[in-house]
Design a protein around this motif. Structure first.
Motif, PDB file in Angstrom:
ATOM      1  N   SER A   1      20.668  86.655  63.167  1.00  0.00           N
ATOM      2  CA  SER A   1      20.788  85.249  63.535  1.00  0.00           C
ATOM      3  C   SER A   1      21.133  85.136  65.017  1.00  0.00           C
ATOM      4  CB  SER A   1      21.899  84.595  62.699  1.00  0.00           C
ATOM      5  OG  SER A   1      22.112  83.272  63.169  1.00  0.00           O
ATOM      6  N   LEU A   2      20.340  84.347  65.745  1.00  0.00           N
ATOM      7  CA  LEU A   2      20.574  84.113  67.172  1.00  0.00           C
ATOM      8  C   LEU A   2      20.850  82.631  67.398  1.00  0.00           C
ATOM      9  CD1 LEU A   2      17.662  86.262  68.668  1.00  0.00           C
ATOM     10  CD2 LEU A   2      20.072  86.914  68.424  1.00  0.00           C
ATOM     11  N   ALA A   3      21.663  82.356  68.438  1.00  0.00           N
ATOM     12  CA  ALA A   3      22.031  80.961  68.718  1.00  0.00           C
ATOM     13  C   ALA A   3      20.854  80.166  69.266  1.00  0.00           C
ATOM     14  CB  ALA A   3      23.184  80.939  69.715  1.00  0.00           C
ATOM     15  N   GLY A   4      19.956  80.842  69.971  1.00  0.00           N
ATOM     16  CA  GLY A   4      18.838  80.145  70.618  1.00  0.00           C
ATOM     17  C   GLY A   4      19.171  79.782  72.063  1.00  0.00           C
ATOM     18  N   ALA A   5      20.203  80.454  72.611  1.00  0.00           N
ATOM     19  CA  ALA A   5      20.642  80.144  73.976  1.00  0.00           C
ATOM     20  C   ALA A   5      19.684  80.705  75.027  1.00  0.00           C
ATOM     21  CB  ALA A   5      22.050  80.704  74.200  1.00  0.00           C
ATOM     22  N   THR A   6      18.961  81.774  74.675  1.00  0.00           N
ATOM     23  CA  THR A   6      18.034  82.409  75.617  1.00  0.00           C
ATOM     24  C   THR A   6      16.609  82.113  75.162  1.00  0.00           C
ATOM     25  OG1 THR A   6      19.667  84.171  75.820  1.00  0.00           O
ATOM     26  CG2 THR A   6      17.511  84.630  76.734  1.00  0.00           C
ATOM     27  N   ARG A   7      15.762  81.687  76.122  1.00  0.00           N
ATOM     28  CA  ARG A   7      14.410  81.271  75.730  1.00  0.00           C
ATOM     29  C   ARG A   7      13.543  82.419  75.215  1.00  0.00           C
ATOM     30  NH1 ARG A   7      12.664  77.817  80.700  1.00  0.00           N
ATOM     31  NH2 ARG A   7      14.638  78.655  81.403  1.00  0.00           N
ATOM     32  N   ALA A   8      13.677  83.600  75.806  1.00  0.00           N
ATOM     33  CA  ALA A   8      12.860  84.744  75.364  1.00  0.00           C
ATOM     34  C   ALA A   8      13.787  85.918  75.051  1.00  0.00           C
ATOM     35  CB  ALA A   8      11.856  85.114  76.444  1.00  0.00           C
ATOM     36  N   PRO A   9      14.516  85.845  73.928  1.00  0.00           N
ATOM     37  CA  PRO A   9      15.467  86.922  73.615  1.00  0.00           C
ATOM     38  C   PRO A   9      14.755  88.230  73.276  1.00  0.00           C
ATOM     39  CG  PRO A   9      15.261  85.418  71.752  1.00  0.00           C
ATOM     40  CD  PRO A   9      14.445  84.831  72.865  1.00  0.00           C
ATOM     41  N   THR A  10      15.446  89.349  73.507  1.00  0.00           N
ATOM     42  CA  THR A  10      14.912  90.641  73.075  1.00  0.00           C
ATOM     43  C   THR A  10      15.116  90.728  71.563  1.00  0.00           C
ATOM     44  OG1 THR A  10      15.696  91.519  75.165  1.00  0.00           O
ATOM     45  CG2 THR A  10      14.988  93.130  73.531  1.00  0.00           C
ATOM     46  N   LEU A  11      14.027  90.936  70.831  1.00  0.00           N
ATOM     47  CA  LEU A  11      14.096  90.910  69.361  1.00  0.00           C
ATOM     48  C   LEU A  11      14.060  92.334  68.802  1.00  0.00           C
ATOM     49  CD1 LEU A  11      11.640  87.931  68.721  1.00  0.00           C
ATOM     50  CD2 LEU A  11      14.150  87.888  68.786  1.00  0.00           C
ATOM     51  N   PRO A  12      14.602  92.529  67.599  1.00  0.00           N
ATOM     52  CA  PRO A  12      14.552  93.869  67.008  1.00  0.00           C
ATOM     53  C   PRO A  12      13.129  94.232  66.587  1.00  0.00           C
ATOM     54  CG  PRO A  12      15.534  92.300  65.480  1.00  0.00           C
ATOM     55  CD  PRO A  12      15.301  91.555  66.747  1.00  0.00           C
ATOM     56  N   ASP A  13      12.846  95.538  66.489  1.00  0.00           N
ATOM     57  CA  ASP A  13      11.518  96.004  66.055  1.00  0.00           C
ATOM     58  C   ASP A  13      11.332  95.783  64.558  1.00  0.00           C
ATOM     59  OD1 ASP A  13      11.138  96.853  68.596  1.00  0.00           O
ATOM     60  OD2 ASP A  13      11.813  98.913  68.206  1.00  0.00           O
ATOM     61  N   ARG A  14      12.429  95.728  63.816  1.00  0.00           N
ATOM     62  CA  ARG A  14      12.361  95.564  62.355  1.00  0.00           C
ATOM     63  C   ARG A  14      13.302  94.443  61.927  1.00  0.00           C
ATOM     64  NH1 ARG A  14      11.513 101.277  60.436  1.00  0.00           N
ATOM     65  NH2 ARG A  14      11.063 102.407  62.341  1.00  0.00           N
ATOM     66  N   GLY A  15      13.225  94.081  60.628  1.00  0.00           N
ATOM     67  CA  GLY A  15      14.090  93.025  60.112  1.00  0.00           C
ATOM     68  C   GLY A  15      13.524  91.660  60.488  1.00  0.00           C
ATOM     69  N   SER A  16      14.218  90.591  60.056  1.00  0.00           N
ATOM     70  CA  SER A  16      13.731  89.249  60.393  1.00  0.00           C
ATOM     71  C   SER A  16      14.756  88.540  61.280  1.00  0.00           C
ATOM     72  CB  SER A  16      13.466  88.452  59.112  1.00  0.00           C
ATOM     73  OG  SER A  16      14.667  88.306  58.395  1.00  0.00           O
ATOM     74  N   VAL A  17      14.290  87.473  61.925  1.00  0.00           N
ATOM     75  CA  VAL A  17      15.143  86.764  62.889  1.00  0.00           C
ATOM     76  C   VAL A  17      15.126  85.275  62.554  1.00  0.00           C
ATOM     77  CG1 VAL A  17      15.488  86.196  65.332  1.00  0.00           C
ATOM     78  CG2 VAL A  17      14.601  88.449  64.697  1.00  0.00           C
ATOM     79  N   ARG A  18      16.299  84.658  62.538  1.00  0.00           N
ATOM     80  CA  ARG A  18      16.388  83.195  62.456  1.00  0.00           C
ATOM     81  C   ARG A  18      17.100  82.725  63.723  1.00  0.00           C
ATOM     82  NH1 ARG A  18      20.775  81.059  62.476  1.00  0.00           N
ATOM     83  NH2 ARG A  18      20.116  79.010  61.755  1.00  0.00           N
ATOM     84  N   ILE A  19      16.692  81.572  64.224  1.00  0.00           N
ATOM     85  CA  ILE A  19      17.238  81.115  65.507  1.00  0.00           C
ATOM     86  C   ILE A  19      17.797  79.702  65.383  1.00  0.00           C
ATOM     87  CG2 ILE A  19      16.646  80.577  67.922  1.00  0.00           C
ATOM     88  CD1 ILE A  19      14.665  82.869  67.866  1.00  0.00           C
ATOM     89  N   GLY A  20      19.001  79.504  65.939  1.00  0.00           N
ATOM     90  CA  GLY A  20      19.615  78.176  65.970  1.00  0.00           C
ATOM     91  C   GLY A  20      20.954  78.153  65.258  1.00  0.00           C
ATOM     92  N   GLY A  21      21.793  77.189  65.639  1.00  0.00           N
ATOM     93  CA  GLY A  21      23.111  77.054  65.022  1.00  0.00           C
ATOM     94  C   GLY A  21      23.007  76.669  63.554  1.00  0.00           C
ATOM     95  N   PHE A  22      24.120  76.826  62.836  1.00  0.00           N
ATOM     96  CA  PHE A  22      24.160  76.507  61.399  1.00  0.00           C
ATOM     97  C   PHE A  22      24.740  75.115  61.161  1.00  0.00           C
ATOM     98  CE2 PHE A  22      24.361  81.119  61.698  1.00  0.00           C
ATOM     99  CZ  PHE A  22      23.421  81.512  60.768  1.00  0.00           C
ATOM    100  N   GLY A  23      25.375  74.565  62.199  1.00  0.00           N
ATOM    101  CA  GLY A  23      26.068  73.290  62.025  1.00  0.00           C
ATOM    102  C   GLY A  23      27.523  73.515  61.630  1.00  0.00           C
ATOM    103  N   GLY A  24      28.217  74.365  62.411  1.00  0.00           N
ATOM    104  CA  GLY A  24      29.639  74.596  62.171  1.00  0.00           C
ATOM    105  C   GLY A  24      29.899  75.569  61.031  1.00  0.00           C
TER     106      GLY A  24
END
Ligand SMILES: NC(=O)c1ccc[n+]([C@@H]2O[C@H](COP(=O)([O-])OP(=O)(O)OC[C@H]3O[C@@H](n4cnc5c(N)ncnc54)[C@H](OP(=O)(O)O)[C@@H]3O)[C@@H](O)[C@H]2O)c1
Length: 259
Positions: A38-61
């Motif tokens: 899980s990434l906050a989404g603070a960086t426009r082009a983050p370095t992503l992992p080669d494996r696994g999945s990614v979700r971006i954005g806050g959860f709402g507290g």
């Protein structure tokens, strides 16, 4: 080694650090089918992992994160966020308590000064701005873009600002140069940069780890003072790891005890 058969429900890793990325890759490689970064989404082009999945954005507290943990049937929560990302760490702690989910805090140990280092300790950026030595005129701000505003009133100094994204021009010190760069940074390059820019003081967070230690070693070589921002306090997690290897071992222990 993690037992792949036992790894059915998702593991959520709160990231934004190199260690988080590495952990996602290694857990996936070890056989876990659903590892989520899980990434906050603070960086426009983050370095992503080669494996696994990614979700971006806050959860709402904290409540939003707890809802996500329940809704997605997360099995384990690992907070591998940066030591200065205090809010998400507090939310992870509260959400884990609320959901009774096992939580691991993965946090690199802080750097410690050598005998020939000259560190000035500051509790926050406003204090750091007041503690920079009076002789220092060309300051290297290696702190991230959001905190630059605390130095906006230092009109008698010039700043070299390094961050991935640009700082807000409305709150940036008048006299500065901004450079965009993403670590790792080695000592030779950092020494060259500080010499070329005639830096006479470094301001930094105590991030720990090897990837950005080059600036600390360079400041030592050049005999420069370092204003070191102290790490924010954080809630005491039940489980704590300092390395990715320790975090992998914790996951394996959790799976063994739940089997
Ligand atoms: N602070 C630093 O110096 C620094 C340095 C390098 C990397 N980072 C990374 O950059 C991210 C943002 O740092 P920050 O200091 O702005 O954080 P923060 O102040 O602790 O968090 C601010 C808000 O951003 C969201 N958030 C933060 N990390 C998240 C994650 N991994 N996944 C989903 N949502 C996240 C949460 O929003 P909601 O409340 O809506 O859930 C949180 O309340 C962190 O993930 C951190 O690991 C920070």
């Amino acid at each position: 080694m993690v037992d792949a058969a036992a790894l059915k429900r998702p593991v959520l890793i709160l990231g934004g650090t190199g260690d988080a990325r590495l952990l996602v890759e290694q857990l996936t490689q070890a056989g876990h089918r659903d590892v989520r970064l899980s990434l906050a989404g603070a960086t426009r082009a983050p370095t992503l992992p080669d494996r696994g999945s990614v979700r971006i954005g806050g959860f709402g507290g904290a409540q939003g994160l707890a809802d996500y943990l329940i809704g997605e049937q997360i099995a384990l929560l690992i907070d591998a966020t940066h030591p200065y990302a205090a809010q998400i760490t507090a939310h992870a702690h509260a959400a884990a308590q609320h959901t009774k989910l096992p939580l691991l805090r993965l946090n690199r140990p802080p750097w410690v000064p050598h005998t020939d280092d000259h560190w000035i300790s500051a509790t926050d950026h406003l204090q750091a701005a007041s503690l920079m030595p009076s002789h220092a005129r060309r300051i290297f701000l290696s702190i991230g873009r959001k905190e630059v505003a605390a130095y906006a009133n230092c009109a008698d100094r010039w700043f070299l600002i390094r961050s991935i994204e640009p700082p807000d021009p409305d709150t940036t010190p008048a006299r500065h140069r901004w450079i965009s760069a993403r670590g790792p940074f080695d000592m030779a390059a950092e020494t060259m940069l500080m010499r070329a820019q005639q830096i006479d003081c470094l301001v930094t967070k105590n991030s720990g780890g090897k990837a950005t230690y080059g600036k600390i070693a360079a400041a030592r070589t050049l005999g420069l003072p370092v204003v070191m921002i102290a790490r924010p306090a954080e809630p005491q997690a039940d489980a704590h790891a300092e390395t990715v290897a320790d975090a992998l071992a914790w996951v394996a222990r959790q799976l063994r005890s739940s089997a």
